[in-house]
Write a protein that holds these residues in place. Structure first.
Motif, PDB file in Angstrom:
ATOM      1  N   GLU A 369     -26.216 -36.571 -13.864  1.00  0.00           N
ATOM      2  CA  GLU A 369     -25.928 -35.998 -15.006  1.00  0.00           C
ATOM      3  C   GLU A 369     -24.663 -35.107 -15.109  1.00  0.00           C
ATOM      4  O   GLU A 369     -23.988 -34.950 -15.953  1.00  0.00           O
ATOM      5  CB  GLU A 369     -27.070 -35.257 -15.552  1.00  0.00           C
ATOM      6  CG  GLU A 369     -28.276 -36.040 -16.110  1.00  0.00           C
ATOM      7  CD  GLU A 369     -29.074 -35.249 -17.219  1.00  0.00           C
ATOM      8  OE1 GLU A 369     -28.288 -34.655 -17.977  1.00  0.00           O
ATOM      9  OE2 GLU A 369     -30.190 -35.304 -17.160  1.00  0.00           O
ATOM     10  N   GLN A 372     -21.860 -37.458 -15.300  1.00  0.00           N
ATOM     11  CA  GLN A 372     -21.802 -37.857 -16.857  1.00  0.00           C
ATOM     12  C   GLN A 372     -21.424 -36.894 -17.599  1.00  0.00           C
ATOM     13  O   GLN A 372     -21.076 -36.983 -18.713  1.00  0.00           O
ATOM     14  CB  GLN A 372     -22.932 -38.507 -17.128  1.00  0.00           C
ATOM     15  CG  GLN A 372     -23.256 -39.951 -16.392  1.00  0.00           C
ATOM     16  CD  GLN A 372     -22.271 -40.941 -16.658  1.00  0.00           C
ATOM     17  OE1 GLN A 372     -22.140 -41.166 -17.757  1.00  0.00           O
ATOM     18  NE2 GLN A 372     -21.637 -41.461 -15.676  1.00  0.00           N
ATOM     19  N   ASN A 373     -21.506 -35.275 -17.260  1.00  0.00           N
ATOM     20  CA  ASN A 373     -21.279 -34.390 -18.228  1.00  0.00           C
ATOM     21  C   ASN A 373     -22.183 -34.176 -19.172  1.00  0.00           C
ATOM     22  O   ASN A 373     -22.110 -33.244 -20.254  1.00  0.00           O
ATOM     23  CB  ASN A 373     -20.066 -34.596 -18.910  1.00  0.00           C
ATOM     24  CG  ASN A 373     -19.259 -33.267 -18.986  1.00  0.00           C
ATOM     25  OD1 ASN A 373     -19.208 -32.332 -18.189  1.00  0.00           O
ATOM     26  ND2 ASN A 373     -18.517 -33.138 -20.015  1.00  0.00           N
ATOM     27  N   THR A 374     -23.604 -34.686 -18.916  1.00  0.00           N
ATOM     28  CA  THR A 374     -24.433 -34.614 -19.989  1.00  0.00           C
ATOM     29  C   THR A 374     -25.071 -33.229 -19.753  1.00  0.00           C
ATOM     30  O   THR A 374     -25.694 -32.588 -20.719  1.00  0.00           O
ATOM     31  CB  THR A 374     -25.530 -35.549 -19.800  1.00  0.00           C
ATOM     32  OG1 THR A 374     -25.898 -35.966 -18.405  1.00  0.00           O
ATOM     33  CG2 THR A 374     -25.130 -37.131 -20.574  1.00  0.00           C
ATOM     34  N   LEU A 375     -25.254 -32.849 -18.524  1.00  0.00           N
ATOM     35  CA  LEU A 375     -25.785 -31.349 -18.551  1.00  0.00           C
ATOM     36  C   LEU A 375     -25.095 -30.229 -19.335  1.00  0.00           C
ATOM     37  O   LEU A 375     -25.713 -29.307 -19.545  1.00  0.00           O
ATOM     38  CB  LEU A 375     -25.677 -31.216 -17.062  1.00  0.00           C
ATOM     39  CG  LEU A 375     -27.115 -30.726 -16.183  1.00  0.00           C
ATOM     40  CD1 LEU A 375     -28.419 -31.109 -16.975  1.00  0.00           C
ATOM     41  CD2 LEU A 375     -27.174 -30.379 -14.897  1.00  0.00           C
ATOM     42  N   TYR A 376     -23.924 -30.617 -18.984  1.00  0.00           N
ATOM     43  CA  TYR A 376     -22.956 -29.766 -19.559  1.00  0.00           C
ATOM     44  C   TYR A 376     -23.081 -29.666 -21.136  1.00  0.00           C
ATOM     45  O   TYR A 376     -23.183 -28.426 -21.604  1.00  0.00           O
ATOM     46  CB  TYR A 376     -21.566 -30.077 -19.248  1.00  0.00           C
ATOM     47  CG  TYR A 376     -20.436 -29.362 -20.006  1.00  0.00           C
ATOM     48  CD1 TYR A 376     -20.048 -28.134 -20.078  1.00  0.00           C
ATOM     49  CD2 TYR A 376     -19.623 -30.054 -21.070  1.00  0.00           C
ATOM     50  CE1 TYR A 376     -19.074 -27.312 -20.914  1.00  0.00           C
ATOM     51  CE2 TYR A 376     -18.818 -29.611 -21.863  1.00  0.00           C
ATOM     52  CZ  TYR A 376     -18.432 -28.308 -21.758  1.00  0.00           C
ATOM     53  OH  TYR A 376     -17.553 -27.807 -22.597  1.00  0.00           O
ATOM     54  N   ARG A 377     -23.109 -30.747 -21.583  1.00  0.00           N
ATOM     55  CA  ARG A 377     -23.385 -30.971 -23.052  1.00  0.00           C
ATOM     56  C   ARG A 377     -24.819 -30.086 -23.437  1.00  0.00           C
ATOM     57  O   ARG A 377     -24.868 -29.384 -24.361  1.00  0.00           O
ATOM     58  CB  ARG A 377     -23.298 -32.134 -23.444  1.00  0.00           C
ATOM     59  CG  ARG A 377     -23.260 -32.314 -24.995  1.00  0.00           C
ATOM     60  CD  ARG A 377     -22.920 -33.632 -25.699  1.00  0.00           C
ATOM     61  NE  ARG A 377     -22.262 -33.649 -26.767  1.00  0.00           N
ATOM     62  CZ  ARG A 377     -21.675 -34.684 -27.277  1.00  0.00           C
ATOM     63  NH1 ARG A 377     -21.430 -35.685 -26.559  1.00  0.00           N
ATOM     64  NH2 ARG A 377     -21.210 -34.644 -28.317  1.00  0.00           N
TER      65      ARG A 377
ATOM     66  N   VAL B  83     -17.963 -31.151 -28.491  1.00  0.00           N
ATOM     67  CA  VAL B  83     -17.745 -32.540 -28.472  1.00  0.00           C
ATOM     68  C   VAL B  83     -16.641 -32.494 -27.192  1.00  0.00           C
ATOM     69  O   VAL B  83     -15.450 -32.448 -27.155  1.00  0.00           O
ATOM     70  CB  VAL B  83     -17.183 -33.332 -29.424  1.00  0.00           C
ATOM     71  CG1 VAL B  83     -17.047 -34.627 -29.128  1.00  0.00           C
ATOM     72  CG2 VAL B  83     -18.202 -33.119 -30.811  1.00  0.00           C
ATOM     73  N   PRO B  84     -17.238 -32.740 -25.817  1.00  0.00           N
ATOM     74  CA  PRO B  84     -16.322 -32.638 -24.746  1.00  0.00           C
ATOM     75  C   PRO B  84     -15.337 -33.926 -24.665  1.00  0.00           C
ATOM     76  O   PRO B  84     -15.480 -34.783 -25.256  1.00  0.00           O
ATOM     77  CB  PRO B  84     -17.231 -32.639 -23.722  1.00  0.00           C
ATOM     78  CG  PRO B  84     -18.619 -32.548 -24.090  1.00  0.00           C
ATOM     79  CD  PRO B  84     -18.735 -33.321 -25.567  1.00  0.00           C
ATOM     80  N   LYS B  86     -15.045 -35.819 -21.850  1.00  0.00           N
ATOM     81  CA  LYS B  86     -15.760 -36.690 -21.353  1.00  0.00           C
ATOM     82  C   LYS B  86     -16.947 -37.091 -22.209  1.00  0.00           C
ATOM     83  O   LYS B  86     -17.439 -36.247 -23.210  1.00  0.00           O
ATOM     84  CB  LYS B  86     -16.460 -36.331 -20.019  1.00  0.00           C
ATOM     85  CG  LYS B  86     -15.387 -36.342 -18.971  1.00  0.00           C
ATOM     86  CD  LYS B  86     -16.034 -35.596 -17.403  1.00  0.00           C
ATOM     87  CE  LYS B  86     -16.444 -36.621 -16.760  1.00  0.00           C
ATOM     88  NZ  LYS B  86     -17.044 -36.072 -15.525  1.00  0.00           N
ATOM     89  N   SER B  88     -20.112 -37.679 -21.968  1.00  0.00           N
ATOM     90  CA  SER B  88     -21.207 -36.615 -22.006  1.00  0.00           C
ATOM     91  C   SER B  88     -22.358 -37.366 -22.974  1.00  0.00           C
ATOM     92  O   SER B  88     -22.888 -36.470 -23.621  1.00  0.00           O
ATOM     93  CB  SER B  88     -20.645 -35.484 -22.655  1.00  0.00           C
ATOM     94  OG  SER B  88     -19.627 -35.025 -21.947  1.00  0.00           O
ATOM     95  N   LEU B  89     -22.685 -38.596 -22.675  1.00  0.00           N
ATOM     96  CA  LEU B  89     -23.887 -39.055 -23.672  1.00  0.00           C
ATOM     97  C   LEU B  89     -24.643 -39.752 -22.216  1.00  0.00           C
ATOM     98  O   LEU B  89     -24.219 -40.089 -21.390  1.00  0.00           O
ATOM     99  CB  LEU B  89     -23.402 -40.235 -24.437  1.00  0.00           C
ATOM    100  CG  LEU B  89     -22.577 -39.681 -25.677  1.00  0.00           C
ATOM    101  CD1 LEU B  89     -22.126 -40.788 -26.456  1.00  0.00           C
ATOM    102  CD2 LEU B  89     -23.569 -38.744 -26.481  1.00  0.00           C
ATOM    103  N   ASP B 160     -13.033 -30.855 -27.885  1.00  0.00           N
ATOM    104  CA  ASP B 160     -12.126 -30.879 -26.532  1.00  0.00           C
ATOM    105  C   ASP B 160     -11.533 -31.942 -26.235  1.00  0.00           C
ATOM    106  O   ASP B 160     -12.207 -32.655 -25.458  1.00  0.00           O
ATOM    107  CB  ASP B 160     -13.106 -30.099 -25.330  1.00  0.00           C
ATOM    108  CG  ASP B 160     -12.229 -29.707 -24.222  1.00  0.00           C
ATOM    109  OD1 ASP B 160     -11.021 -29.831 -24.296  1.00  0.00           O
ATOM    110  OD2 ASP B 160     -13.009 -29.604 -23.319  1.00  0.00           O
TER     111      ASP B 160
END
Lengths: 538, 312
Positions: A369, A372-377, B83-84, B86, B88-89, B160
């Protein structure tokens, strides 16, 4: 091109400093863990309680042999057997040796001396080691006791020799008395030839009866000596010296037996002489008194011979055949019953599977996560970190729970895994271990940046944990400091609790410290994870 | 009505390196604000400070009139979406599952969530919502990511570098959407693409090495720099040979360059440019028949920024 690919791969690999650091530390930790987990190479010097209720030289020989054995490490103890067994129950000692109060008496009376040994069978390795080591105690103590016994036999031999000399003297006297009696009877025959007196006749008949009785007694003694000679001939001696000694004794007894045989012949001759007496002119009263006197003398001498013979027979009883084949016996009790190797490994294997899966899955999930950056989101939404943690935690608990049930089912069904206590308690402990593992996995994920680092770090935690958690190497053989290091992994506590429940049949109340430790291993990483959550979001 | 965001004199250092140096800015509500700058300019740091993921070493930040102190409050998390850059999904989940999950994270009831998902599907032309994200093309993934940002109906939407590397169709859809959203929300976008900033931004703020270089509305900036500086004369010849003939008359020079059948002559305000232009016009006399078109091109935002960076 090959060179270019090589350089690229190397640069890629070495660019992850965290990975490099872990990879550098990993071999060092593995070597130290392996080396220190197995300090001596053998499973020996195991704590042992020795209880001496006999307090004799023989029991001291057993204690000395225990002290000298490399397997047993006797500890100071002054309690009763029940007190000692409590220590054994808790695996604080690996064996309890009891020397009963009749131990030396039995040996002295040619009865096998029995020692009792209770061995903690909850650990297969220590149990096997101690079970095999008993022979060493028997051998060592027997050697010392045998020396004492042989010393005693030497004394007995001298005494017996003296007694046989006494018998010889008595027979000489009997012979003399018999000759005298014979001469007197001849005189009587000459002096009272032709006298017919009913009273004298009766006396002579009584005398004949008495002589007949003596003859019977002599025959019995002769038979008893024959029996002793046969028994002695059957006995197998320890060595040639003993064999020689045995033959000497047989020779001496045979001499006695032959002496008795001669006496029987003398009695027969006397009876025959009495038959030839003409009692017509004899002074019956006088003759009867004199003969009675002589016969009493002979009778007394035979009594002495009988006593000496019985005394020799008693001493020879010490050389009973059964006693010589097993002078000391150890009665072994596997304190928690006989166990299979898999039963012993069972707790560790179950813990390993639950620990590995429950730690790996959440760690990789969170790192994925992160990548994938999902945790950040997710962190930018109103969802709190507590909710995120418990959401993840719950799913992984469920996953680990089914994984654990499945493993347990297979272990019981295929390998007949022994579970003496409650299976529900086993499931509870494994569930607590899963909780602790998930918490640690989540905490690791909050510290590790890449999947590559995680894939190196997780085995670095799991493998040494297995090695030091007493699942395989018993604490008795591990370096002392390593036993303290072992408390750094929840596997140590789960193994301890599972072993106690599965092998010893303990209840939950008896493994409460382990349960508290597992809860601590759940709560502390959980708090650290939540603290780190904000920092790890990007 | 207050400002959407107010940043007052903030500075941020990383291990002794200044990432932001006394930056102040104000973002009006219902506007599209462009935060511009090259890599390492400090855009992401500023953005993370605005959304409360980083704390400045000094200075204050106000979002929707609320002072930011150690992260966003739950109230602000409900009102600000990001909305990053990356994706991020959750790539193993479908578009619908992603939208549903994030919608629920805002505590929306199921009925409203389904309505919103349907609305965003139509606006962003998401197609079949039951496709896994990992199987989508880059353009659809970006649209889904934007849909996730909009699912909570935020008052401030932060993009972003959210449109980097997308296809033209997606870019057009997103730009149209953002322009239409301006009535209901404030959009803050960071981008490298000055072309994109020109297309949608009402106000731009240009950072360079942690410091403000330029800010203002697009019209004001272009007007200011066009008047003060320069432009290009674009001369289109009938073919490349004709263009080369003229180009060779000048030899090596920085003010004239050739691309195919076109010549670009850079001019600046002042006597030097006047001389150059006069000289050029004299030289092309007699070649009028080879010229197809002549136009004057004023500097765009990118050119202005490049000049500013060079001058720095």
């Amino acid at each position: 091109m090959f060179y270019t690919v090589l350089i690229k791969e190397a640069r890629q690999l070495f660019s992850d400093k965290g990975f490099l650091l872990i990879a550098l530390i990993q071999p060092l930790i593995f070597i130290v863990m392996f080396g220190s987990s197995f300090k001596g190479g053998d499973i020996n010097h195991l704590d042992t309680i020795v209880i001496d209720n006999d307090h004799t030289n023989y029991s001291q020989y057993v204690i000395d042999a225990t002290y000298e054995s490399e397997f047993f490490d006797p500890i100071n103890f002054s309690g009763t057997l029940d007190d000692a067994l409590i220590h054994l129950e808790r695996s604080e000692v690996r064996a309890v040796i009891l020397i009963p109060e009749n131990f030396s008496d039995n040996i002295d009376n040619a009865i096998t001396g029995e020692i009792e040994i209770y061995i903690d069978s909850s650990n297969f390795l220590t149990y096997s080691s101690l079970s095999g080591a008993q022979i060493e105690i028997i051998k060592e103590s027997l050697q010392r006791i045998a020396n004492d016994l042989l010393g005693g036999l030497e004394e007995e031999k001298e005494t017996s020799k003296k007694k046989i000399e006494d018998i010889k003297d008595i027979f000489d006297e009997i012979e003399t008395e018999a000759d005298k009696l014979d001469a007197e009877l001849n005189d009587i025959k000459e002096e009272f030839s032709g006298i017919d007196s009913t009273a004298i006749k009766n006396s002579i008949n009584s005398l004949k009866d008495a002589l007949q009785e003596e003859k019977t007694s002599l025959n019995q003694t002769q038979n008893a000596l024959d029996g002793i000679i046969f028994t002695l001939a059957d006995i197998k001696a320890f060595n040639q010296t003993e064999e020689d000694r045995k033959l000497i004794v047989i020779g001496q007894i045979t001499a006695i037996r032959n002496g008795i045989n001669n006496s029987i012949k003398d009695v027969d001759d006397t009876i025959r002489d009495l038959d030839e007496i003409d009692v017509g002119t004899v002074d019956a009263g006088n003759i009867s008194d004199r003969i009675d006197e002589k016969l009493d003398s002979i009778k007394n001498k035979f009594e002495s011979v009988k006593e000496i013979g019985e005394s020799i027979s008693l001493n020879l009883n010490k050389l009973q055949k059964d006693f010589l084949s097993e002078p000391i016996r150890i009665k072994e009790t596997a304190y928690h019953g006989e166990i299979k190797y898999f039963d012993y490994l069972g707790a560790g294997v179950l813990s390993l599977i639950v620990f590995f899966v429950s730690l790996m899955a959440p760690a990789l999930n969170v790192i994925y996560e992160k990548e994938q950056n999902t945790l950040y989101r997710l962190s930018t939404t109103p969802v709190s970190s507590i909710i995120v943690f418990f959401g993840k935690f719950s799913v992984f608990i469920l996953f680990s729970f089914f994984e654990m049930l499945y493993t347990l089912f297979v272990a019981i069904l295929i390998y007949d895994l022994r579970i003496t206590g409650s299976i529900y308690n086993v499931i509870l402990i494994l569930t607590l271990l899963a909780c602790a593992s998930i918490s640690i996995g989540l905490f690791i994920s909050s510290k590790v940046k890449t999947m590559q680092q995680a894939l190196v770090l997780v085995p670095l935690i799991v493998i040494p944990s297995f090695m030091i958690s007493h699942a395989f190497f018993p604490p008795d053989i591990m370096a002392e400091f390593m036993n303290y290091v072992a408390y750094a992994t929840p596997m140590t506590f789960s193994n301890h609790a599972l072993n106690a429940i599965m092998i010893k049949g303990f209840s939950l109340s008896e493994v409460l410290p382990d349960i508290y430790a597992l809860l601590a291993f759940t709560i502390v990483p959980l708090i650290l994870f939540i603290i780190n959550y904000k920092r790890m979001r990007y | 009505m207050g400002d959407a965001v107010k940043v007052v004199n903030i500075s941020k250092k990383y291990k002794g390196v200044v990432a932001l140096d006394h930056v102040s800015l104000t973002i009006k509500k219902n506007s599209i604000f462009g935060l511009l700058g090259s890599n390492g300019a400090g855009k992401s740091t500023l953005l993370h400070i605005i959304i409360g993921l980083l704390n400045p070493n000094e200075g204050d930040v106000y979002v929707l009139d609320e002072k930011i102190n150690k992260g966003f409050s739950k109230n602000l998390k409900n009102k600000v979406a990001i909305v990053p850059q990356k994706l991020s999904l959750y790539e193993e989940l479908t578009i619908f599952e992603n939208l549903y999950f994030f919608a629920k994270s805002y505590g929306l009831p199921r009925k409203e969530v389904l309505e919103k998902i349907e609305g965003l599907k139509n606006i962003l032309r998401l197609g079949d919502l039951h496709r896994k994200v990992k199987n989508l093309s880059g353009g659809y993934q970006r649209r889904t990511s934007l849909a996730v940002g909009l699912i909570g109906s935020p008052e401030i939407l932060i993009l972003d570098e959210a449109t980097v590397g997308i296809d033209l169709e997606t870019k057009k859809i997103i730009n149209e959407l953002l322009l239409s959203l301006k009535e209901h929300m404030t959009v803050i976008t960071t981008t490298h693409s000055l072309e994109e900033a020109e297309a949608i931004c009402d106000y731009v703020y240009f950072l360079h090495k942690g410091k403000k270089v330029l800010e203002g509305t697009l019209q004001d900036i272009i007007k200011k720099y066009s008047a003060e500086n320069s432009g290009d004369i674009h001369i289109v010849f009938k073919d490349e040979e004709a263009a080369k003939k003229i180009f060779d008359l000048f030899g090596e020079t920085k003010i004239l360059r050739m691309e195919g059948n076109k010549l670009y002559l850079v001019f600046f305000s002042g006597q030097y440019s006047a001389n150059v232009l006069t000289n050029f016009l004299n030289k092309i006399k007699g070649y009028e028949k080879d010229i197809v078109d002549i136009s004057i091109h004023k500097p765009n935002l990118e050119e202005i920024m490049l000049q500013l960076i060079k001058s720095d």
